[in-house]
Design a protein around this motif. Structure first.
Motif, PDB file in Angstrom:
ATOM      1  N   ASN A   1      44.814  30.872  -1.776  1.00 56.68           N
ATOM      2  CA  ASN A   1      45.583  29.835  -2.466  1.00 56.68           C
ATOM      3  C   ASN A   1      45.686  30.111  -3.966  1.00 56.68           C
ATOM      4  OD1 ASN A   1      46.011  28.438  -0.071  1.00 56.68           O
ATOM      5  ND2 ASN A   1      44.239  27.107  -0.368  1.00 56.68           N
ATOM      6  N   GLN A   2      44.588  30.532  -4.564  1.00 56.66           N
ATOM      7  CA  GLN A   2      44.612  30.792  -6.002  1.00 56.66           C
ATOM      8  C   GLN A   2      45.419  32.035  -6.351  1.00 56.66           C
ATOM      9  OE1 GLN A   2      40.348  30.301  -6.806  1.00 56.66           O
ATOM     10  NE2 GLN A   2      40.901  28.427  -7.880  1.00 56.66           N
ATOM     11  N   VAL A   3      45.279  33.079  -5.554  1.00 59.05           N
ATOM     12  CA  VAL A   3      46.075  34.286  -5.789  1.00 59.05           C
ATOM     13  C   VAL A   3      47.562  33.956  -5.652  1.00 59.05           C
ATOM     14  CG1 VAL A   3      46.671  36.563  -4.846  1.00 59.05           C
ATOM     15  CG2 VAL A   3      44.269  35.952  -5.212  1.00 59.05           C
TER      16      VAL A   3
ATOM     17  N   GLU B   1      47.825  41.350  -6.106  1.00 62.47           N
ATOM     18  CA  GLU B   1      48.409  41.157  -4.776  1.00 62.47           C
ATOM     19  C   GLU B   1      47.924  42.227  -3.796  1.00 62.47           C
ATOM     20  OE1 GLU B   1      52.683  39.609  -3.174  1.00 62.47           O
ATOM     21  OE2 GLU B   1      52.688  40.909  -4.924  1.00 62.47           O
ATOM     22  N   GLN B   2      47.917  43.473  -4.234  1.00 66.78           N
ATOM     23  CA  GLN B   2      47.435  44.566  -3.378  1.00 66.78           C
ATOM     24  C   GLN B   2      45.955  44.394  -3.052  1.00 66.78           C
ATOM     25  OE1 GLN B   2      48.331  48.081  -5.640  1.00 66.78           O
ATOM     26  NE2 GLN B   2      50.546  47.840  -5.402  1.00 66.78           N
ATOM     27  N   ALA B   3      45.179  44.030  -4.046  1.00 68.29           N
ATOM     28  CA  ALA B   3      43.737  43.857  -3.833  1.00 68.29           C
ATOM     29  C   ALA B   3      43.470  42.712  -2.870  1.00 68.29           C
ATOM     30  CB  ALA B   3      43.036  43.599  -5.171  1.00 68.29           C
ATOM     31  N   TYR B   4      44.258  41.658  -2.956  1.00 67.45           N
ATOM     32  CA  TYR B   4      44.077  40.552  -2.020  1.00 67.45           C
ATOM     33  C   TYR B   4      44.332  41.012  -0.590  1.00 67.45           C
ATOM     34  CZ  TYR B   4      44.583  36.526   0.846  1.00 67.45           C
ATOM     35  OH  TYR B   4      44.426  35.655   1.889  1.00 67.45           O
TER      36      TYR B   4
ATOM     37  N   TRP C   1      37.515  42.261  -3.283  1.00 72.27           N
ATOM     38  CA  TRP C   1      37.102  41.168  -4.162  1.00 72.27           C
ATOM     39  C   TRP C   1      36.739  41.640  -5.561  1.00 72.27           C
ATOM     40  CZ3 TRP C   1      39.494  38.386  -1.140  1.00 72.27           C
ATOM     41  CH2 TRP C   1      39.204  38.218   0.219  1.00 72.27           C
ATOM     42  N   ASN C   2      36.123  42.815  -5.676  1.00 73.21           N
ATOM     43  CA  ASN C   2      35.757  43.328  -7.002  1.00 73.21           C
ATOM     44  C   ASN C   2      36.990  43.607  -7.855  1.00 73.21           C
ATOM     45  OD1 ASN C   2      32.953  43.205  -6.770  1.00 73.21           O
ATOM     46  ND2 ASN C   2      32.847  45.205  -5.798  1.00 73.21           N
ATOM     47  N   THR C   3      38.021  44.170  -7.248  1.00 78.28           N
ATOM     48  CA  THR C   3      39.254  44.425  -7.994  1.00 78.28           C
ATOM     49  C   THR C   3      39.906  43.117  -8.414  1.00 78.28           C
ATOM     50  OG1 THR C   3      39.630  46.547  -6.895  1.00 78.28           O
ATOM     51  CG2 THR C   3      41.548  45.494  -7.897  1.00 78.28           C
ATOM     52  N   ILE C   4      39.925  42.136  -7.518  1.00 78.96           N
ATOM     53  CA  ILE C   4      40.481  40.823  -7.862  1.00 78.96           C
ATOM     54  C   ILE C   4      39.718  40.250  -9.057  1.00 78.96           C
ATOM     55  CG2 ILE C   4      40.679  38.424  -7.094  1.00 78.96           C
ATOM     56  CD1 ILE C   4      41.331  39.538  -4.289  1.00 78.96           C
TER      57      ILE C   4
ATOM     58  N   TYR D   1      37.805  31.356 -11.648  1.00 79.00           N
ATOM     59  CA  TYR D   1      37.192  31.393 -10.321  1.00 79.00           C
ATOM     60  C   TYR D   1      37.297  32.799  -9.732  1.00 79.00           C
ATOM     61  CZ  TYR D   1      36.346  30.833  -5.376  1.00 79.00           C
ATOM     62  OH  TYR D   1      35.846  30.996  -4.100  1.00 79.00           O
ATOM     63  N   LEU D   2      38.483  33.391  -9.797  1.00 76.50           N
ATOM     64  CA  LEU D   2      38.654  34.740  -9.235  1.00 76.50           C
ATOM     65  C   LEU D   2      37.786  35.752  -9.971  1.00 76.50           C
ATOM     66  CD1 LEU D   2      42.499  34.884  -8.527  1.00 76.50           C
ATOM     67  CD2 LEU D   2      40.629  34.445  -6.914  1.00 76.50           C
TER      68      LEU D   2
END
Length: 123
Positions: A99-101, A46-49, A54-57, A82-83
């Protein structure tokens, strides 16, 4: 024992039960490890989003995949895959990621709640 997935549940414990070979203490340890690790992963996701990191996600999704596969949380596997792949993507679809997160976070929180109830029954 019925080995099919309960339509009300988003997970199936049969793989873990086969790994633990009926050892309820070991099963509880594995479920608690899943819960603790993935609650932390959801927070990081959530924080990374929000930071558009993107790398953390991608890294967090990679960490979550194996345990979600073990619990057969099939409705989130393709989203996590996908993520996981976005760190290699040339074009980032921020709306799809959002949407995916969101889906992963909301479903995971429900799964955590359900698993916590189920682990209380195992004790």
């Amino acid at each position: 024992m019925n080995t099919t997935m309960n339509p009300q549940k988003h997970y199936d414990l049969e793989v873990l039960k086969s790994i633990t070979k009926g050892d309820s203490e070991f099963l509880l340890l594995m479920l608690n490890t899943f819960l603790n690790n993935n609650k932390e992963h959801i927070e990081i996701l959530e924080q990374a989003y929000h930071k558009q990191n993107w790398n953390t996600i991608s890294n967090v999704a990679h960490k979550m995949l194996n345990s979600y596969r073990q619990l057969q949380i099939t409705e989130l596997i393709s989203d996590l895959e996908y993520l996981e792949s976005i760190s290699y993507a040339n074009n980032i679809d921020e709306n799809k990621i959002k949407n995916q997160v969101s889906k992963i976070i909301s479903c995971s929180k429900q799964i955590f709640e359900d698993l916590e109830k189920e682990t209380a029954e195992i004790v």
